[in-house]
Write an enzyme that holds these catalytic residues in place. Structure first.
Site, PDB file in Angstrom:
ATOM      1  N   ILE A 147      -1.892  -7.448  14.441  1.00  0.00           N
ATOM      2  CA  ILE A 147      -0.824  -7.236  15.428  1.00  0.00           C
ATOM      3  C   ILE A 147      -1.342  -6.414  16.602  1.00  0.00           C
ATOM      4  CG2 ILE A 147       1.490  -6.256  15.738  1.00  0.00           C
ATOM      5  CD1 ILE A 147       1.817  -6.683  12.622  1.00  0.00           C
ATOM      6  N   LEU A 148      -2.062  -5.358  16.259  1.00  0.00           N
ATOM      7  CA  LEU A 148      -2.573  -4.443  17.277  1.00  0.00           C
ATOM      8  C   LEU A 148      -3.521  -5.161  18.240  1.00  0.00           C
ATOM      9  CD1 LEU A 148      -2.702  -1.378  18.009  1.00  0.00           C
ATOM     10  CD2 LEU A 148      -4.679  -1.242  16.499  1.00  0.00           C
ATOM     11  N   LYS A 158     -13.424   0.265  16.036  1.00  0.00           N
ATOM     12  CA  LYS A 158     -12.119  -0.393  16.218  1.00  0.00           C
ATOM     13  C   LYS A 158     -11.635  -0.288  17.660  1.00  0.00           C
ATOM     14  CE  LYS A 158     -10.677   0.261  11.670  1.00  0.00           C
ATOM     15  NZ  LYS A 158      -9.903   0.955  10.682  1.00  0.00           N
ATOM     16  N   GLY A 192       0.376   1.068  17.186  1.00  0.00           N
ATOM     17  CA  GLY A 192       0.286   0.360  15.899  1.00  0.00           C
ATOM     18  C   GLY A 192      -0.005   1.386  14.820  1.00  0.00           C
ATOM     19  N   LYS A 248       9.244 -17.137 -10.400  1.00  0.00           N
ATOM     20  CA  LYS A 248       8.487 -16.035 -11.005  1.00  0.00           C
ATOM     21  C   LYS A 248       7.315 -16.567 -11.838  1.00  0.00           C
ATOM     22  CE  LYS A 248       8.958 -12.081 -13.996  1.00  0.00           C
ATOM     23  NZ  LYS A 248       9.721 -11.478 -15.074  1.00  0.00           N
ATOM     24  N   PRO A 257      -2.241 -11.844  10.622  1.00  0.00           N
ATOM     25  CA  PRO A 257      -2.539 -11.618  12.042  1.00  0.00           C
ATOM     26  C   PRO A 257      -2.787 -10.139  12.298  1.00  0.00           C
ATOM     27  CG  PRO A 257      -0.192 -12.055  11.699  1.00  0.00           C
ATOM     28  CD  PRO A 257      -0.872 -12.287  10.378  1.00  0.00           C
ATOM     29  N   ASN A 316       0.842  -1.202   0.000  1.00  0.00           N
ATOM     30  CA  ASN A 316       0.000   0.000   0.000  1.00  0.00           C
ATOM     31  C   ASN A 316       0.873   1.246   0.000  1.00  0.00           C
ATOM     32  OD1 ASN A 316       0.586   0.776   2.842  1.00  0.00           O
ATOM     33  ND2 ASN A 316      -0.367  -1.218   3.229  1.00  0.00           N
TER      34      ASN A 316
HETATM   35  O1  C5P Z   1      -8.548  -2.990  11.267  1.00  0.00           O
HETATM   36  P1  C5P Z   1      -7.703  -1.936  10.644  1.00  0.00           P
HETATM   37  O2  C5P Z   1      -6.617  -2.479   9.757  1.00  0.00           O
HETATM   38  O3  C5P Z   1      -8.459  -0.879   9.937  1.00  0.00           O
HETATM   39  O4  C5P Z   1      -7.017  -1.213  11.900  1.00  0.00           O
HETATM   40  C1  C5P Z   1      -5.967  -0.334  11.764  1.00  0.00           C
HETATM   41  C2  C5P Z   1      -5.082  -0.410  12.968  1.00  0.00           C
HETATM   42  O5  C5P Z   1      -4.746  -1.768  13.238  1.00  0.00           O
HETATM   43  C3  C5P Z   1      -3.751   0.283  12.764  1.00  0.00           C
HETATM   44  O6  C5P Z   1      -3.344   0.768  14.022  1.00  0.00           O
HETATM   45  C4  C5P Z   1      -2.846  -0.834  12.262  1.00  0.00           C
HETATM   46  O7  C5P Z   1      -1.477  -0.565  12.551  1.00  0.00           O
HETATM   47  C5  C5P Z   1      -3.365  -2.014  13.039  1.00  0.00           C
HETATM   48  N1  C5P Z   1      -3.266  -3.311  12.346  1.00  0.00           N
HETATM   49  C6  C5P Z   1      -2.390  -4.268  12.800  1.00  0.00           C
HETATM   50  N2  C5P Z   1      -2.352  -5.491  12.175  1.00  0.00           N
HETATM   51  C7  C5P Z   1      -3.144  -5.746  11.128  1.00  0.00           C
HETATM   52  C8  C5P Z   1      -4.030  -4.783  10.646  1.00  0.00           C
HETATM   53  C9  C5P Z   1      -4.071  -3.563  11.271  1.00  0.00           C
HETATM   54  O8  C5P Z   1      -1.645  -4.026  13.749  1.00  0.00           O
HETATM   55  N3  C5P Z   1      -3.071  -6.927  10.533  1.00  0.00           N
END
Ligand code: C5P
Length: 406
Positions: A309-310, A339, A275, A291, A307, A212
């Site tokens: 992470i947050l 969220k 996060g 490839k 996963p 992204n």
């Molecule tokens: O659920 P969403 O992706 O919209 O939430 C955004 C928040 O969650 C951000 O703080 C992002 O760093 C964290 N996040 C994460 N791991 C993921 C997806 C989002 O830590 N797989």
């Protein structure tokens, strides 16, 4: 205990109904040992009298730039030199505009030009006025010139409207002042802050990936600010072309899984987790080892969820104070609120990325912060558009305040 002993605070009062809370602020500052002098604009005097402020501050109140008697006592240059902090509350839209354009049209604006002390302002006005882009750009300009903006609270306003623009209560203002006057390095002394930043890359084959537009700038700005505020900082960064802020421990990762593993390794003693990374939600189920050739007209890549992470950090036993980010293109605050609850966060910083001018890949940002107060109610406040560095510092100061109150 927090103290302001010996600190000299010049409180500027401009025209707004929130001025009625200032005598209380002055008393609470004096409780903490501060010496307080007040300067009022003409607008300020329409709401409360100089006599009231003189009584609570114990000092004559200055109101006029061209008053020979007042200037003979303590002239505006002396006042400007006297202050350790100039704190303007309430800061009206007019005063904000004057300051933003360097006017010296009354005593308060002149003082602000003449002082070398830090200046902080607590804007207070009707929600529509606060939302006005001219007011916002004036605040942004002030922030760029080093003025600290105390984010207004939201809720019911004196005029009957509901929204952001209320001046925070005197005790909250005093807390803000304590943090401003503390040597900044002390704010997070002894604390470990872990921050994720940047995008992740999810391999499709050895040469292609899903990713992204995140530049990592917001996360890097947070790392720099946290370090300057005295924290030990670990920055877990996806692929981005940014210089590591001085004193920050950086761990480079590529994919969401790598990032999750790197966070796992450092999170155990973290006091705060932020996060900020734009983690890819999905990855190709299989990253093929050779490839992929373009010998088919269509192709299908099966994606599986990465996963979160947050959410994982927030779900730990004894979690750190966990802050998430929500970049949205619509219904920003509603999604952020969802969220905050779903991921059980302590705080979330939401921004609108539909405006290509701010947020992703830009130097500036503007945010709505949401958090749960002690009574379990979700509170929110707006951070006016400013450079990411200034926004980062505001987010951290806000987090420190909320964390201390919990
Ligand atoms: O659920 P969403 O992706 O919209 O939430 C955004 C928040 O969650 C951000 O703080 C992002 O760093 C964290 N996040 C994460 N791991 C993921 C997806 C989002 O830590 N797989």
């Amino acid at each position: 205990m927090a103290t302001l002993a010996g600190k000299r605070i010049l409180v500027g009062i401009s025209g707004g109904i929130a001025a009625y809370k200032i005598p209380e602020l002055v008393r609470r500052l004096k409780d903490y040992g501060a010496e307080v002098r007040c300067v009022m604009t003409q607008g300020g005097q329409a709401f409360i009298t100089p006599l009231t402020l003189q009584a609570v501050s114990g000092n004559a109140v200055a109101t006029d730039l061209l008053d020979p008697a007042a200037e003979a006592a303590m002239g505006h240059i002396e006042q400007a030199k006297w202050a350790d902090l100039v704190f303007i509350a309430p800061a009206s839209a007019n005063t904000i505009a004057q300051l933003a354009h360097g006017h010296a049209s009354d005593l308060l604006s002149t003082l602000c030009l003449a002082t070398s002390a830090p200046i902080a302002i607590a804007p207070a006005m009707n929600q529509q006025m606060w939302a006005n882009s001219l007011v916002q750009s004036n605040c942004q300009r002030l922030a760029q010139h080093g003025v600290t903006i105390v984010p207004p609270a939201s809720g019911e306003q004196a005029c009957g409207d509901i929204g952001a623009g209320r001046m925070p209560e005197p005790l909250a203002l005093r807390e803000f002042i304590v943090q401003l006057l503390q040597p900044s390095e002390a704010l997070f002394a002894g604390q470990h802050i872990v921050i994720t930043a940047g995008p992740t890359r999810e391999a499709i084959d050895p040469v292609r990936y899903l990713s992204n537009h995140s530049s990592g700038r917001m996360g890097f700005a947070l790392a720099a600010a946290a370090q300057q505020l005295g924290a030990r900082v670990t920055l877990v960064a996806g692929p981005c072309h940014l210089t590591t802020p001085a004193g920050v421990q950086r761990v480079d990762v590529v994919s969401a899984n790598d990032m999750a593993n790197a966070v796992d390794e450092v999170i155990a003693d973290a006091d705060i987790f932020i996060g900020c990374a734009a983690v890819a939600d999905y990855r190709p189920e299989i990253a093929v080892t050779q490839k992929i050739k373009k010998n088919q007209d269509t192709m299908h890549i099966e994606l599986v969820k990465n996963p979160d992470i947050l959410a994982k950090v927030a779900a730990r036993d004894n979690p750190p104070f966990t802050i998430g980010f929500a970049a949205e293109t619509n219904d920003v605050v509603d999604y952020a609120r969802g969220k905050l609850e779903r991921k059980r966060l302590a705080m979330i910083a939401a921004n609108d990325v539909s405006n290509s001018d701010i947020g992703f890949n830009s130097d500036d940002n503007a945010m709505t912060l949401l958090w749960r107060d002690n009574a379990g109610e979700i509170q929110q406040t707006q951070l006016a558009r400013a450079a990411k560095q200034a926004i980062a510092e505001q987010i951290l100061r806000h987090a420190a305040q909320i964390k201390d109150n919990h």
